[in-house]
Design a protein around this motif. Structure first.
Motif, PDB file in Angstrom:
ATOM      1  N   GLU A  46       0.839  -1.198   0.000  1.00 10.83           N
ATOM      2  CA  GLU A  46       0.000   0.000   0.000  1.00 10.83           C
ATOM      3  C   GLU A  46       0.870   1.243   0.000  1.00 10.83           C
ATOM      4  N   LYS A  47       0.377   2.218  -0.691  1.00  9.80           N
ATOM      5  CA  LYS A  47       1.126   3.465  -0.702  1.00  9.80           C
ATOM      6  C   LYS A  47       0.714   4.346   0.468  1.00  9.80           C
ATOM      7  N   LYS A  48      -0.455   4.053   0.983  1.00 14.99           N
ATOM      8  CA  LYS A  48      -0.941   4.851   2.105  1.00 14.99           C
ATOM      9  C   LYS A  48      -0.071   4.611   3.329  1.00 14.99           C
ATOM     10  N   THR A  49       0.204   5.651   4.060  1.00 20.02           N
ATOM     11  CA  THR A  49       0.983   5.469   5.266  1.00 20.02           C
ATOM     12  C   THR A  49       0.073   5.090   6.421  1.00 20.02           C
ATOM     13  N   TYR A  50       0.591   4.242   7.255  1.00 18.53           N
ATOM     14  CA  TYR A  50      -0.180   3.798   8.406  1.00 18.53           C
ATOM     15  C   TYR A  50      -0.010   4.767   9.564  1.00 18.53           C
ATOM     16  N   LYS A  51      -1.102   5.048  10.196  1.00 13.01           N
ATOM     17  CA  LYS A  51      -1.034   5.849  11.411  1.00 13.01           C
ATOM     18  C   LYS A  51      -0.561   4.959  12.530  1.00 13.01           C
TER      19      LYS A  51
END
Lengths: 118, 378
Positions: B2-7
């Motif tokens: 995933e390109k989304k960063t994890y919080k």
């Protein structure tokens, strides 16, 4: 007297600020006494004996830690049962404290939003 | 992948609220150090069950847990809702634990949610299903949730073995919630309640009702406590009894208190159960205790009781970009935790003003401007 009034006002102002900071975290203000005000705090009970052998699970059960959010593994539970002491409402004068919160009480007093609660 | 960063988050605190907000805001989260120092580390079975529930009602969510269960990767999907869903809540926590987040999630689904939950209906730790019916649902109606909100208690289940079933229906909101101006507590005009008994004599209920009435008698005549005695298959797998009370005020506030008593000393992982016999509270004491607790909640002077503070703040934060003003009693730890998580995920800080003359706290916030993105646009 008048000089006291302004003092009182300032105390209230200070409290207002602290409550928000307590919640959203300004760590330098942690030592203010309003923590103890807000929750009848219950530390100092695990003070003397058995400090050396302390089971890991036991250290989590501290109201103070709950409030400060130091413990990241707090129990996820919406209820807070020791929010106030369960007073013995059977005694007559205890009833009077909240008499005007009911429709059977004094409506004009209630209009001024329960000033007799303090 | 995933390109989304994890919080990145830590610990098991506010587990439900974090995942709820993560889902609504489509923010993937990575939770580390989940009870890493405990004798039994990692996620508990009710938390796993909650993750399963999220998988049931959403589409495209992805859960990864490491071997010890101390690390969780959660990529939220879209809330789908749907009919005829079933979820077994297990017996570690009561159904109330699952209902709290489910109510809010369901509002922002693609289709209205209708789900059958199985497990423990009443226990001392989580709000009972009766409290949900009598107090929680009216709070949602304040925020302009349309018709279709319902909770049906089909059978009772006490700890430790549960066996209860409830049917929850949540409508979807079309244009978001409606901000509230809710500061008037009003005066208590009636008290309603339900007692239940499962696999014990109905006499237990009469004792609880009688004791609770005795407390209210001098304050209010309009007190009705209904009984709900279950027998046979509808009474679940364990014996138990309990009471839920709700005070309704002239301005439409609902304050609740409830508890249940059963033999269920549920053995949680990590907690060694050394007392093999726990004494049951007699029904008279239970009735008196809960009635007193309710009076305590009334004395607090908030528009919701201490249990519902978190829900109230969450709903305020999810409102459209409009000002909400509410008044509560002393802030509960869960309420405070909710405020923190709301700031963490939505970036909303409440304006908090204590009112020393009444001992209440006023909270003001501007909503996040949340609309239902999942729903089908026809």
């Amino acid at each position: 007297s008048r000089w006291k009034d302004s003092l009182k006002e300032r105390i209230h102002l200070g409290k207002n600020k602290n409550l928000k900071q307590l919640i959203y975290g300004k760590s330098e203000l942690k030592s203010t006494s309003s923590i103890d005000d807000a929750q009848g705090s219950s530390e100092d009970e695990e003070s003397d004996e058995g400090e050396f052998f302390k089971p890991k699970g036991e250290s989590n059960k501290n109201v103070r830690e709950d409030f400060d959010g130091d413990n990241v593994n707090n129990d996820d539970c919406s209820r807070f049962s020791n929010h106030f002491d369960v007073t013995n409402w059977i005694e007559e004068e205890k009833y009077e404290r909240i008499r005007d919160r009911f429709v059977t009480g004094d409506w004009s007093k209630a209009g001024r939003s329960g000033q007799d609660s303090d | 992948m995933e390109k989304k960063t994890y919080k990145k988050l830590k610990g098991s605190q506010s587990f439900r609220l974090r995942l709820l907000l993560s889902t609504l805001t489509s923010t993937p989260v990575l939770i580390e150090d989940i009870r890493a120092d405990d004798t039994w580390p990692g996620l508990r079975s009710h938390e796993i069950s909650f993750l399963r529930l999220l998988e049931t009602i959403t589409d495209g969510c992805n859960v990864e847990i490491n071997e010890t269960g101390t690390k969780l990767k959660y990529k939220p999907g879209i809330v789908m809702g749907g009919k005829n869903l079933v979820h077994d809540c297990g017996v570690n926590r009561a159904i109330g634990y699952f209902l709290e987040p489910l109510l809010v999630l369901g509002l922002f689904g693609k289709k209205p949610l209708s789900i059958r939950l199985k497990g423990i209906t009443n226990d001392p730790k989580d709000p009972s299903v009766d409290t949900f019916r009598l107090a929680t649902l009216p709070i949602l109606k304040r925020f302009d949730v349309q018709e279709g909100l319902d909770l049906k208690v089909e059978s009772r289940g006490a700890a430790p073995n549960g066996g209860g079933e409830v049917l929850l229906s949540v409508p979807i909101v079309r244009d978001g919630l409606k901000a509230v101006m809710w500061k008037d507590v009003g005066m208590v005009k009636r008290i309603r309640g339900v007692t239940f008994s499962a696999r014990v004599s109905v006499q237990f209920e009469n004792s609880m009702r009688h004791a609770a009435r005795g407390i209210f008698n001098r304050l209010l005549p309009d007190v009705h406590i209904f009984t709900d005695h279950k027998a046979g298959a509808l009474s679940g797998k364990s014996p138990g009894y309990g009471i839920s009370l709700v005070a309704e005020t002239t301005s439409g506030c609902f304050l609740s208190a409830d508890t249940a008593v059963s033999y269920g000393q549920r053995v949680e992982e990590g907690v060694f159960n050394d007392e093999d016999k726990n004494e049951l509270t007699p029904p008279e004491e239970v009735g008196e205790h809960i009635a007193s607790l309710l009076l305590g909640e009334i004395e607090q002077g908030g528009v919701v009781d201490s249990t519902h503070q978190g829900l109230l703040f969450l709903l305020c934060a999810l409102c459209p970009r409009d000002v909400s003003k509410v008044r509560v009693g002393k802030l509960s730890p869960y309420g405070i935790e909710s405020l923190r998580q709301i700031k963490e995920f939505l970036g909303i800080e409440f304006e908090i003003k204590p009112d020393p003359s009444t001992g209440t706290v006023n909270l003001i916030c501007v909503g996040y401007g949340f609309t239902n993105l999942a729903r089908k646009i026809s």
